[in-house]
Design an enzyme around this catalytic site. Structure first.
Site, PDB file in Angstrom:
ATOM      1  N   LYS A  86      71.506  38.780  26.379  1.00  0.00           N
ATOM      2  CA  LYS A  86      72.995  39.005  26.892  1.00  0.00           C
ATOM      3  C   LYS A  86      73.189  38.463  28.313  1.00  0.00           C
ATOM      4  O   LYS A  86      72.058  38.847  29.376  1.00  0.00           O
ATOM      5  CB  LYS A  86      73.548  40.311  26.666  1.00  0.00           C
ATOM      6  CG  LYS A  86      74.835  40.332  26.850  1.00  0.00           C
ATOM      7  CD  LYS A  86      75.383  41.997  26.284  1.00  0.00           C
ATOM      8  CE  LYS A  86      76.909  42.250  26.738  1.00  0.00           C
ATOM      9  NZ  LYS A  86      76.929  43.740  26.029  1.00  0.00           N
ATOM     10  N   SER A 161      81.075  44.297  24.306  1.00  0.00           N
ATOM     11  CA  SER A 161      80.979  43.300  24.810  1.00  0.00           C
ATOM     12  C   SER A 161      79.932  42.259  24.362  1.00  0.00           C
ATOM     13  O   SER A 161      79.893  40.853  24.663  1.00  0.00           O
ATOM     14  CB  SER A 161      80.929  43.512  26.302  1.00  0.00           C
ATOM     15  OG  SER A 161      79.589  44.316  26.244  1.00  0.00           O
ATOM     16  N   SER A 185      79.972  48.317  22.598  1.00  0.00           N
ATOM     17  CA  SER A 185      79.739  47.015  22.692  1.00  0.00           C
ATOM     18  C   SER A 185      78.197  46.350  21.976  1.00  0.00           C
ATOM     19  O   SER A 185      78.488  45.089  22.014  1.00  0.00           O
ATOM     20  CB  SER A 185      79.131  46.895  24.314  1.00  0.00           C
ATOM     21  OG  SER A 185      80.318  46.966  25.183  1.00  0.00           O
TER      22      SER A 185
END
Length: 488
Positions: A86, A161, A185
């Protein structure tokens, strides 16, 4: 797992199958990486899930992995398996941009501990997964890289996210993905995209990263993270099935006492199904579930009962309702400390989203909660942790919705206070769990109206394997939910 079906493209196969095939030299890591790169070229231009893919670097790492196999050396459990990282996680040589244009040149000089653990397990990093700016939204759009789409429906969020992680997995770009979770997330994107997301107990997977510094007139100053980051945020895996998620979790579970919450060892494996009770928590008083969400809960509960779990149901669990309210206090007050930076460097979407976030929290706790309220919130959190652990022990799980709604329409958090209130109410299963630090897994159980619908399993602290065992039971009784099957 058995030998991979030679008629199935490598990018479609599970990480567990592929790890075994690489180990026995039936498949090479280079072949697998090339297959994933081809799939990325086919699907990523539309989905925008991976934002920094360096093919030659990944192929060179794959060739090194194949050389280790040929040399007969000891191999890690993820040897040769591609994994995405990420954009808010340090990976040496890549920008830890967090989707913020002003941070696009912030190149990491070392790996975060979770990336180190993946590399040491043999994984091959392949691509950086997209997120919202500052990783603060349940939508994955930012000014630096643009919008990530849900492969099931472009008009619905892929979650946030870790939306790029989940979208890329669902589309078949990599077999595994790394994400992080402080308010859903990992788990929410997994549910939105029809994959599996694991939120470990705080302290199990290291959240340690290289120190961050801010420039001041007196020179660089090391930045300190607020309490909720240490007590609520986790790193964890996303995968396309439960077995792969378990494999990645175990690979990432390397004790690290540099973490304030780090622990040196983990409990033994779980017990048989007939010794485990499951309490279905359908909702709370603030929100009504979409009918598809209730159908998914019913299906998951029935599959667990069929396997021998003792299943009971309650309409609400006040402890979880209170935990979700505490999330709105503690997370919000910690965000307040960095709000000037976000307002200065963030894009319009994150500023609007944070305005909605603070507006919702103000409705619950007032415009500016006192220091006494904040301290009492932390004290109450400790009591709730004790009460939930007493309830769960080592022999009970909770089954909840992943969210009271189906995947939200894109940018729903930009639609004003009324819609924001609905979002926060619907997301109580995502916010209640991290504020208490317990492990949870989301997995898909149905397709409804063309969208995946997931459920969440929650277990006692460090009982990830107990949770994953139950998730495996549900998955074994659920038809495969794969976006490429729909495309075919």
């Amino acid at each position: 797992m058995g030998k991979p079906d030679p008629s199935t493209a490598l990018w479609q196969r599970s990480a567990t199958e592929l790890a075994a095939a690489i180990r026995t030299r039936e498949v090479s890591s280079e072949e697998l990486v090339r297959s994933c790169l081809n799939r990325i070229a086919e699907t990523n231009p539309r989905l925008n899930a991976l934002v920094d893919v360096r093919p030659e670097e990944a192929l060179a790492a794959a060739r090194r992995a194949d050389a280790q196999v040929a040399a007969g050396g000891e191999l890690g459990p993820l040897h040769g398996i591609p994994v995405s990282i990420k954009i808010n996680t340090d990976q040496e040589g890549y920008a830890t941009s967090n989707g913020v244009a002003a941070l696009a040149g912030r190149t990491a000089t070392a790996d975060a501990a979770c990336v180190t653990a993946l590399r040491e397990a043999g994984a091959v990093p392949l691509g950086r997964s997209n997120s919202p700016g500052f990783s603060f939204r349940w939508f994955s759009t930012n000014e630096l890289y643009g919008r990530t789409l849900n492969p099931w429906d472009a008009d619905r969020t892929p979650g946030g996210s870790s939306g790029g992680s989940a979208s890329s997995l669902a589309a078949g770009m990599t077999p595994l993905a790394q994400g992080n979770d402080i308010g859903g997330s990992i788990r929410f994107p997994a549910a939105c995209c029809g994959v599996v997301g694991v939120r470990p107990t705080v302290g199990r997977v290291s959240d340690y990263g290289p120190p961050a510094f801010a420039d001041t007139p007196d020179g660089p100053v090391e930045l300190d993270f607020p309490p909720t980051v240490h007590n609520c945020a986790v790193q964890g895996p996303l995968a396309r099935n439960v077995a792969d998620a378990r494999l990645a979790l175990h690979a990432m579970s390397v004790p690290d006492l540099r973490m304030p919450q780090g622990v040196p060892a983990f409990p033994a494996a779980a017990r048989p199904a007939d010794q485990i009770a499951v309490t279905v928590v359908r909702g709370n008083a603030d929100v009504k579930n979409d009918a598809a969400v209730d159908r998914a809960l019913d299906a998951a509960a029935a599959r667990l009962a069929d396997a021998g779990y003792a299943v009971e149901e309650v309409d609400q669990l006040s402890l979880l309702t209170e935990a979700a309210r505490l999330w709105a206090l503690l997370i919000t007050e910690d965000i307040r400390l960095i709000l000037p930076v976000v307002q200065q460097l963030g894009d319009e979407a994150i500023r609007t989203a944070l305005g909605g976030h603070f507006g919702y929290a103000a409705e619950v706790w007032g415009e500016r909660p006192s220091l006494e309220t904040y301290i009492n919130g932390w004290a109450r959190r400790a009591t709730l942790i004790t009460r939930l652990q007493e309830l769960l022990g080592r022999q009970r799980l909770l089954l909840t919705p992943a969210c009271a709604e189906l995947p939200f329409e894109q940018d729903a958090d930009q639609a004003g206070p009324d819609r924001n209130r609905e979002l926060f109410s619907a997301m109580w299963p995502m916010t209640a769990v991290p504020i208490l630090g317990f492990p949870a897994v989301t997995l898909p159980v149905a397709l409804d109206g063309g969208l995946p619908v997931g459920v969440q399993l929650v277990g006692g602290r460090f009982e990830e394997d107990l949770v994953l065992d139950a998730a495996q039971v549900i998955e074994d009784r659920t038809p495969a939910i794969r976006v490429w099957d729909r495309e075919a």
